[in-house]
Design a protein around this motif. Sequence first.
Motif, PDB file in Angstrom:
ATOM      1  N   VAL A 128       0.846  -1.198   0.000  1.00  8.29           N
ATOM      2  CA  VAL A 128       0.000   0.000   0.000  1.00  8.29           C
ATOM      3  C   VAL A 128       0.879   1.245   0.000  1.00  8.29           C
ATOM      4  CG1 VAL A 128      -2.116  -0.956   1.002  1.00  8.29           C
ATOM      5  CG2 VAL A 128      -0.314  -0.167   2.528  1.00  8.29           C
ATOM      6  N   THR A 129       0.661   2.110  -0.984  1.00  4.54           N
ATOM      7  CA  THR A 129       1.357   3.405  -1.032  1.00  4.54           C
ATOM      8  C   THR A 129       0.324   4.517  -1.225  1.00  4.54           C
ATOM      9  OG1 THR A 129       1.905   2.950  -3.359  1.00  4.54           O
ATOM     10  CG2 THR A 129       3.605   2.518  -1.721  1.00  4.54           C
ATOM     11  N   GLY A 130      -0.257   4.636  -2.417  1.00  5.55           N
ATOM     12  CA  GLY A 130      -1.335   5.613  -2.601  1.00  5.55           C
ATOM     13  C   GLY A 130      -2.488   5.358  -1.645  1.00  5.55           C
ATOM     14  N   LYS A 131      -2.791   4.076  -1.438  1.00  2.00           N
ATOM     15  CA  LYS A 131      -3.881   3.717  -0.519  1.00  2.00           C
ATOM     16  C   LYS A 131      -3.534   4.120   0.917  1.00  2.00           C
ATOM     17  CE  LYS A 131      -6.794  -0.291   0.708  1.00  2.00           C
ATOM     18  NZ  LYS A 131      -8.075   0.229   0.211  1.00  2.00           N
ATOM     19  N   LEU A 132      -2.250   4.007   1.284  1.00  2.00           N
ATOM     20  CA  LEU A 132      -1.816   4.399   2.626  1.00  2.00           C
ATOM     21  C   LEU A 132      -1.895   5.917   2.807  1.00  2.00           C
ATOM     22  CD1 LEU A 132      -0.612   3.750   5.402  1.00  2.00           C
ATOM     23  CD2 LEU A 132       1.666   3.948   4.356  1.00  2.00           C
ATOM     24  N   ILE A 133      -1.460   6.663   1.808  1.00  2.00           N
ATOM     25  CA  ILE A 133      -1.537   8.133   1.891  1.00  2.00           C
ATOM     26  C   ILE A 133      -2.991   8.568   2.070  1.00  2.00           C
ATOM     27  CG2 ILE A 133      -1.111  10.298   0.657  1.00  2.00           C
ATOM     28  CD1 ILE A 133       1.280   8.846  -0.709  1.00  2.00           C
ATOM     29  N   ASP A 134      -3.890   7.989   1.259  1.00  2.00           N
ATOM     30  CA  ASP A 134      -5.324   8.296   1.404  1.00  2.00           C
ATOM     31  C   ASP A 134      -5.816   7.956   2.809  1.00  2.00           C
ATOM     32  OD1 ASP A 134      -5.474   9.107  -1.243  1.00  2.00           O
ATOM     33  OD2 ASP A 134      -6.368   7.234  -1.963  1.00  2.00           O
ATOM     34  N   HIS A 135      -5.412   6.801   3.311  1.00  2.00           N
ATOM     35  CA  HIS A 135      -5.855   6.340   4.634  1.00  2.00           C
ATOM     36  C   HIS A 135      -5.421   7.314   5.730  1.00  2.00           C
ATOM     37  CE1 HIS A 135      -6.694   3.449   7.873  1.00  2.00           C
ATOM     38  NE2 HIS A 135      -5.484   3.714   8.340  1.00  2.00           N
ATOM     39  N   PRO A 187       5.558   2.267   7.369  1.00  2.00           N
ATOM     40  CA  PRO A 187       4.418   2.239   6.444  1.00  2.00           C
ATOM     41  C   PRO A 187       3.776   0.879   6.188  1.00  2.00           C
ATOM     42  CG  PRO A 187       6.467   2.284   5.206  1.00  2.00           C
ATOM     43  CD  PRO A 187       6.847   2.302   6.668  1.00  2.00           C
ATOM     44  N   ASP A 188       4.140  -0.161   6.956  1.00  2.00           N
ATOM     45  CA  ASP A 188       3.651  -1.503   6.634  1.00  2.00           C
ATOM     46  C   ASP A 188       2.270  -1.791   7.226  1.00  2.00           C
ATOM     47  OD1 ASP A 188       5.915  -1.966   5.136  1.00  2.00           O
ATOM     48  OD2 ASP A 188       7.026  -2.842   6.796  1.00  2.00           O
ATOM     49  N   PHE A 189       1.294  -0.950   6.883  1.00  2.00           N
ATOM     50  CA  PHE A 189      -0.067  -1.092   7.394  1.00  2.00           C
ATOM     51  C   PHE A 189      -0.766  -2.328   6.807  1.00  2.00           C
ATOM     52  CE2 PHE A 189       0.958   2.912   8.958  1.00  2.00           C
ATOM     53  CZ  PHE A 189      -0.080   3.557   9.603  1.00  2.00           C
ATOM     54  N   HIS A 190      -0.234  -2.845   5.696  1.00  2.00           N
ATOM     55  CA  HIS A 190      -0.812  -4.032   5.037  1.00  2.00           C
ATOM     56  C   HIS A 190       0.288  -5.092   4.871  1.00  2.00           C
ATOM     57  CE1 HIS A 190      -4.198  -5.913   3.066  1.00  2.00           C
ATOM     58  NE2 HIS A 190      -3.639  -5.955   1.879  1.00  2.00           N
ATOM     59  N   GLY A 191       1.184  -5.148   5.871  1.00  2.00           N
ATOM     60  CA  GLY A 191       2.312  -6.063   5.801  1.00  2.00           C
ATOM     61  C   GLY A 191       3.436  -5.488   4.944  1.00  2.00           C
ATOM     62  N   ASP A 219       7.088 -10.037   4.961  1.00  2.00           N
ATOM     63  CA  ASP A 219       6.416 -10.397   6.219  1.00  2.00           C
ATOM     64  C   ASP A 219       5.026  -9.764   6.250  1.00  2.00           C
ATOM     65  OD1 ASP A 219       5.542 -10.847   8.803  1.00  2.00           O
ATOM     66  OD2 ASP A 219       7.433 -10.262   9.752  1.00  2.00           O
ATOM     67  N   LEU A 220       4.009 -10.582   5.979  1.00  2.00           N
ATOM     68  CA  LEU A 220       2.644 -10.047   5.896  1.00  2.00           C
ATOM     69  C   LEU A 220       2.070  -9.734   7.268  1.00  2.00           C
ATOM     70  CD1 LEU A 220       0.310 -12.396   6.681  1.00  2.00           C
ATOM     71  CD2 LEU A 220       1.186 -13.384   4.582  1.00  2.00           C
ATOM     72  N   THR A 221       2.762 -10.168   8.346  1.00  2.00           N
ATOM     73  CA  THR A 221       2.235  -9.921   9.695  1.00  2.00           C
ATOM     74  C   THR A 221       2.614  -8.545  10.232  1.00  2.00           C
ATOM     75  OG1 THR A 221       4.167 -10.809  10.881  1.00  2.00           O
ATOM     76  CG2 THR A 221       2.481 -12.386  10.204  1.00  2.00           C
ATOM     77  N   LEU A 222       3.530  -7.857   9.566  1.00  2.00           N
ATOM     78  CA  LEU A 222       3.953  -6.544  10.058  1.00  2.00           C
ATOM     79  C   LEU A 222       2.804  -5.550  10.015  1.00  2.00           C
ATOM     80  CD1 LEU A 222       7.553  -6.085   8.609  1.00  2.00           C
ATOM     81  CD2 LEU A 222       6.889  -6.523  10.968  1.00  2.00           C
ATOM     82  N   LYS A 223       2.832  -4.602  10.928  1.00  2.00           N
ATOM     83  CA  LYS A 223       1.795  -3.566  11.017  1.00  2.00           C
ATOM     84  C   LYS A 223       2.453  -2.195  10.898  1.00  2.00           C
ATOM     85  CE  LYS A 223      -1.432  -6.635  12.149  1.00  2.00           C
ATOM     86  NZ  LYS A 223      -0.669  -7.860  11.917  1.00  2.00           N
ATOM     87  N   GLY A 224       1.623  -1.167  10.693  1.00  2.00           N
ATOM     88  CA  GLY A 224       2.135   0.191  10.590  1.00  2.00           C
ATOM     89  C   GLY A 224       2.312   0.829  11.957  1.00  2.00           C
ATOM     90  N   MET A 225       3.015   1.970  11.951  1.00  2.00           N
ATOM     91  CA  MET A 225       3.271   2.662  13.212  1.00  2.00           C
ATOM     92  C   MET A 225       3.519   4.147  12.928  1.00  2.00           C
ATOM     93  SD  MET A 225       6.188   1.701  16.023  1.00  2.00           S
ATOM     94  CE  MET A 225       7.558   1.863  14.879  1.00  2.00           C
ATOM     95  N   VAL A 226       3.063   4.994  13.846  1.00  2.00           N
ATOM     96  CA  VAL A 226       3.392   6.419  13.823  1.00  2.00           C
ATOM     97  C   VAL A 226       3.980   6.771  15.177  1.00  2.00           C
ATOM     98  CG1 VAL A 226       2.549   8.773  13.449  1.00  2.00           C
ATOM     99  CG2 VAL A 226       1.427   6.856  12.282  1.00  2.00           C
TER     100      VAL A 226
END
Length: 517
Positions: free
Chosen positions: A332-339, A389-393, A400-407
């Motif tokens: 996710v890149t454009g989708k992450l920015i939108d999110h 940025p790994d909100f979708h792994g 690693d699909l289990t990774l999550k995003g962080m701020v």
Amino acid sequence: MSGEQKPGRYYVGVDVGTGSVRAALVDQSGVLLAFADQPIKKWEPQFNHHEQSSEDIWAACCAVTKKVVQGIDVNQIRGLGFDATCSLVVLDKQFRPLPVNHEGDSRRNIIMWLDHRAVSQVHSINGTKHRVLQYVGGMMSVEMQAPKLLWLKENLRETCWDKAGHFFDLPDFLSWKATGVTARSLCSLVCKWTYSAEKGWDDSFWKMVGLEDFVADNYSKIGNQVLPPGASLGNGLTPEAAKDLGLPAGTAVAASLIDAHAGGLGVIGADVRGHGLVCEGQPVTSRLAVICGTSSCHMGISKDPIFVPGVWGPYFSAMVPGFWLNEGGQSVTGKLIDHMVQGHAAFPELQAKATARCQSVYAYLNSHLDLIKKAQPVGFLTVDLHVWPDFHGNRSPLADLTLKGMVTGLKLSQDLDDLAILYLATVQAIAFGTRFIIEAMEAEGHSISTLFLCGGLSKNPLFVQMHADITGMPVVLSQEVESVLVGAAILGACASGDFTSVQVCEDQGAGQGPSPV
């Protein structure tokens, strides 16, 4: 918009993205003469389940194609090329849609590329350590087709799996729909299905993962005739498809490409002479094509196979004939920015202010960042705010699909300045992800010196500048911003016989002059 009538030869490219279908009319020089787009439906019946409809997508393809050929003598249209996301289309033995969902809704017969339902299945497949996995960076992604097929077998045996006659990658579904030919593109099968351009299917893999059904019927359901991208299919458009698309029956149709690979094809061979660019005179293998939209794909080619842990490939001839392809990516890149932007408390204020100025929200944010940066470079506004940025792994290079995003670095304030800085930090995080992928590729033998960007995010000057700043590499943009559509049209031109190969077509047509950053 529609094209004006001019003598000459024309080609149509159709690009099916995540949220819309786009078409372009392109001339022999690679100049885009007409463009049209139309949104397509998406369903998310539960978290990480993403579905679409092949009938809805085909109807959109027909609508946009009819628009771009208005005002043109359609007999001058020599070829048609399709690209699409690598989503999984399921049809029964009579080529009718089958449901890929527990609700039994057969309209929703596509598992989208970004669907992550097959987590346990991909763990099982990776646990086999089968030799084909070395060609996908050592670990298969949940976004590839084998885990999705296994999920269907294990979860929808009666309503879908037992009735299925055909499993298509979406680009191959479109070329079948246009021609009636079930041959698959080498691009799709090599990149997403474990097919080898040199050895074909590996029976032992399918048996080991529990999908021996395919071996038993000689792979008829997933493809046993494979053609290189750009090869002409059958007798061209069938009368029925020709009527739907507004084109003459018999118009040449090409074996397809995945959308990112069409973008890579559209830019990686660009003619850079005369622009004073560092990459002039350097081999094409020193270029990295970054196709950035909803997600991002990082395409690097080499003369010999290079194995990069966590990066897909090497795939032989999957994008540029005769070269090995490595494909890094961010899910996710454009989708992450939108999110990030749309979920912020200040988003309604941003929308109102951008609308008042007749700007997109991103153009407004870019100008707002310029306003608040004062004397320092804009990048330093995020000195205390960071995004992982790994909100979708993580697709590459950690796989690693289990990774999550962080701020980290959030404050109690939530005003427009905070939103702008969070947006900037997200863009920077994505650029650092690109740098992470480049470093992994270079550690194994790639030598990359220039980025060639295309796709929707390449139209955002901040996104482009951050990629240049953070990678320390020059970024080249094509004068023709719709590189993915040009890539699809290149396929049609190749299929028409007007050009002898994809490379010749690329050199003579799509080598649009670049714009250095």
